[in-house]
Design an enzyme around this catalytic site. Structure first.
Site, PDB file in Angstrom:
ATOM      1  N   ALA A   1      -6.026  11.260  27.156  1.00  8.97           N
ATOM      2  CA  ALA A   1      -4.548  11.454  27.556  1.00  8.97           C
ATOM      3  C   ALA A   1      -3.933  11.765  26.136  1.00  8.97           C
ATOM      4  CB  ALA A   1      -4.043   9.998  28.078  1.00  8.97           C
TER       5      ALA A   1
ATOM      6  N   TYR B   1       2.869   8.767  16.564  1.00 10.19           N
ATOM      7  CA  TYR B   1       2.624   8.957  17.949  1.00 10.19           C
ATOM      8  C   TYR B   1       1.959  10.485  17.956  1.00 10.19           C
ATOM      9  CZ  TYR B   1       2.713   9.084  23.176  1.00 10.19           C
ATOM     10  OH  TYR B   1       2.449   9.584  24.347  1.00 10.19           O
TER      11      TYR B   1
HETATM   12  P1  NAD Z   1       1.927   2.255  28.838  1.00  7.28           P
HETATM   13  O1  NAD Z   1       2.452   1.863  27.615  1.00  7.28           O
HETATM   14  O2  NAD Z   1       2.211   1.555  29.916  1.00  7.28           O
HETATM   15  O3  NAD Z   1       0.380   2.262  28.847  1.00  7.28           O
HETATM   16  C1  NAD Z   1      -0.530   2.377  27.518  1.00  7.28           C
HETATM   17  C2  NAD Z   1      -1.595   0.972  27.737  1.00  7.28           C
HETATM   18  O4  NAD Z   1      -2.198   0.987  26.491  1.00  7.28           O
HETATM   19  C3  NAD Z   1      -0.909  -0.355  27.959  1.00  7.28           C
HETATM   20  O5  NAD Z   1      -1.580  -1.058  28.989  1.00  7.28           O
HETATM   21  C4  NAD Z   1      -1.244  -1.071  26.588  1.00  7.28           C
HETATM   22  O6  NAD Z   1      -1.381  -2.297  26.621  1.00  7.28           O
HETATM   23  C5  NAD Z   1      -2.605  -0.330  26.171  1.00  7.28           C
HETATM   24  N1  NAD Z   1      -2.698  -0.170  24.707  1.00  7.28           N
HETATM   25  C6  NAD Z   1      -1.752   0.079  23.796  1.00  7.28           C
HETATM   26  N2  NAD Z   1      -2.675   0.003  22.351  1.00  7.28           N
HETATM   27  C7  NAD Z   1      -3.927  -0.255  22.899  1.00  7.28           C
HETATM   28  C8  NAD Z   1      -5.101  -0.518  22.009  1.00  7.28           C
HETATM   29  N3  NAD Z   1      -4.893  -0.433  20.537  1.00  7.28           N
HETATM   30  N4  NAD Z   1      -6.103  -1.123  22.515  1.00  7.28           N
HETATM   31  C9  NAD Z   1      -6.050  -1.187  24.038  1.00  7.28           C
HETATM   32  N5  NAD Z   1      -5.154  -0.777  24.710  1.00  7.28           N
HETATM   33  C10 NAD Z   1      -3.950  -0.525  24.228  1.00  7.28           C
HETATM   34  O7  NAD Z   1       2.081   4.129  28.903  1.00  7.28           O
HETATM   35  P2  NAD Z   1       1.591   5.090  30.033  1.00  7.28           P
HETATM   36  O8  NAD Z   1       2.743   5.653  30.245  1.00  7.28           O
HETATM   37  O9  NAD Z   1       0.755   4.493  30.959  1.00  7.28           O
HETATM   38  O10 NAD Z   1       0.718   5.998  28.972  1.00  7.28           O
HETATM   39  C11 NAD Z   1      -0.560   6.041  29.095  1.00  7.28           C
HETATM   40  C12 NAD Z   1      -1.369   7.089  28.306  1.00  7.28           C
HETATM   41  O11 NAD Z   1      -0.735   8.572  28.509  1.00  7.28           O
HETATM   42  C13 NAD Z   1      -1.011   6.893  26.830  1.00  7.28           C
HETATM   43  O12 NAD Z   1      -1.867   7.312  25.927  1.00  7.28           O
HETATM   44  C14 NAD Z   1       0.075   8.050  26.505  1.00  7.28           C
HETATM   45  O13 NAD Z   1       0.358   8.391  25.230  1.00  7.28           O
HETATM   46  C15 NAD Z   1      -0.218   9.019  27.558  1.00  7.28           C
HETATM   47  N6  NAD Z   1       1.038   9.760  27.988  1.00  7.28           N
HETATM   48  C16 NAD Z   1       1.843   9.043  28.787  1.00  7.28           C
HETATM   49  C17 NAD Z   1       3.079  10.033  29.230  1.00  7.28           C
HETATM   50  C18 NAD Z   1       3.930   9.475  30.371  1.00  7.28           C
HETATM   51  O14 NAD Z   1       4.973  10.141  30.705  1.00  7.28           O
HETATM   52  N7  NAD Z   1       3.757   8.426  31.019  1.00  7.28           N
HETATM   53  C19 NAD Z   1       3.340  11.337  28.473  1.00  7.28           C
HETATM   54  C20 NAD Z   1       2.461  11.435  27.596  1.00  7.28           C
HETATM   55  C21 NAD Z   1       1.358  10.812  27.476  1.00  7.28           C
END
Ligand code: NAD
Ligand code: UDP
Length: 327
Positions: free
Chosen positions: A118, A149
């Site tokens: 991701a 990030y």
């Molecule tokens: P979110 O914060 O809801 O989910 C991230 C999850 O990762 C959480 O459950 C958190 O507890 C877990 N986490 C964080 N660090 C961790 C670690 N070291 N070990 C284990 N678990 C860990 O965010 P999201 O929006 O669901 O994003 C999910 C992924 O998608 C991320 O990698 C993010 O960078 C990527 N992303 C999301 C978006 C968006 O708009 N939602 C955009 C670009 C990228």
């Protein structure tokens, strides 16, 4: 039930916003799912309803530490995604991005699993080119507050592609643009959840800067469909590939739209623009259309309606502060 043979699939970050929807979709397709999450920003309530399913297992695990597991596919979503959360412990964010990627890639190398990263539109930084195509190298401040990030995710992309070229690992890289929907946390800090929660509470809507900056918002169901399409695409498709909705919206227009859709009495309150906040962001999704036959289907107004309904219910259950409960 299963449209393809049942697979055993690891989802890191599976208790988060996107991860919980992905786990649900994979279970819906008949697969077995192992969700690994350190609960930094994720919540058990996001996956409570999945825990009743015997094909679903949750382990509390930080991806900074190695993991030993034999699976068919890995979706690597672990990483806080909201600026205030990923900036709260930037060293851990960098470790998560790099060591998390390294650890899942080592599992994939040892077991032959396919692995999807991701990644993010943040690899383009504050772009000079609009809309952003995958071959644009971006304009990232490498030592500003967002670098933990942006640079972490850029480094993870490099690692994924080197594991592919040097070690033959089957990798897939999705560059996700701002995605929203039910199960965002009310305290997440990102724009859609902030504005909806503020509107439902009749609190001031916090627009950072002039609100003239743009984002392009993708509904979670569309994104999850893109994830699964990319994971199961031809071996030759590695990405990076943009997944996002090309409808570009000004932040102040999003605020007005949410106030209107919630019948809120909120006023608009201008707050300082955070450092390095990208001015414009919009995906070119030609590649996703060509290689995955994917494009988003949910219009912003429909997606916001679903998300408002989620927060209405969530806040009515949880908050002591009264919220506007009328539809
Ligand atoms: P979110 O914060 O809801 O989910 C991230 C999850 O990762 C959480 O459950 C958190 O507890 C877990 N986490 C964080 N660090 C961790 C670690 N070291 N070990 C284990 N678990 C860990 O965010 P999201 O929006 O669901 O994003 C999910 C992924 O998608 C991320 O990698 C993010 O960078 C990527 N992303 C999301 C978006 C968006 O708009 N939602 C955009 C670009 C990228
Ligand atoms: N934003 C805002 N008010 C908020 C939260 C965010 O005006 O309460 C702005 C933010 O400055 C940015 C856009 O909305 O320009 C998207 O911010 P978000 O944190 O959701 O994601 P990102 O900046 O990572 O795209």
């Amino acid at each position: 039930m299963a449209t393809s043979p049942q697979k055993f699939i690891l989802v890191t970050g599976g208790a988060g916003f996107l991860g919980s929807h992905l786990c649900e979709a994979l279970l819906g397709d008949g697969h077995r799912v192992l969700c690994a999450d350190n609960l930094q920003t994720g919540r058990l309530e996001n996956i409570d309803h999945l825990s009743r399913e015997n094909r679903f297992e949750f382990i509390e695990h930080d991806v900074v530490e190695p993991i030993s597991v034999r699976v068919d596919q890995i979706y690597n979503l672990a990483c806080a995604a909201s600026p205030p959360h990923y900036q709260a412990d930037p060293i851990h964010t960098l470790k998560t991005s790099f060591l998390g990627a390294l650890n899942v890639l080592d599992v994939a190398k040892q077991t032959g699993a396919r692995v999807l990263q991701a990644s993010t539109s943040e690899v383009y930084g504050d772009p000079d080119v609009h809309p952003q195509q995958e071959d644009y190298w971006g304009k990232v401040n490498p030592n500003g507050p967002r670098a933990c990030y942006d640079e972490g995710k850029r480094c993870a992309e490099a690692l994924f592609l080197e594991y592919h070229r040097q070690a033959g690992v089957q990798v897939k890289i999705a560059r996700i643009f701002n995605t929203y929907g039910p199960r965002m946390s009310p305290g997440d800090g990102r724009v859609v959840s902030n504005f909806i929660v503020q509107a439902l509470r009749n609190d001031p809507i916090t627009v950072y800067g002039s609100g003239g900056q743009t984002r392009s918002f993708c509904y979670v169901d569309d994104l999850v469909r893109g994830f699964i399409g990319l994971m199961n695409s031809d071996d030759s498709v590695t990405g990076p590939i943009n997944l996002g909705n090309p409808q570009e919206v000004r932040v102040r227009d999003l605020a007005t739209m949410i106030v209107r859709m919630t019948d809120s009495r909120s006023s608009i309150q201008q707050k300082p623009l955070p450092q390095d906040d990208p001015t414009r962001r919009c995906p070119d999704i030609t590649l996703a259309k060509q290689q995955l036959d994917w494009s988003p289907e949910v219009p912003l107004s429909n997606g916001i309606k679903q998300t408002v309904a989620y927060f209405r219910q969530h806040l009515a259950q949880d908050a002591e502060t009264p919220v506007a409960l009328s539809a």
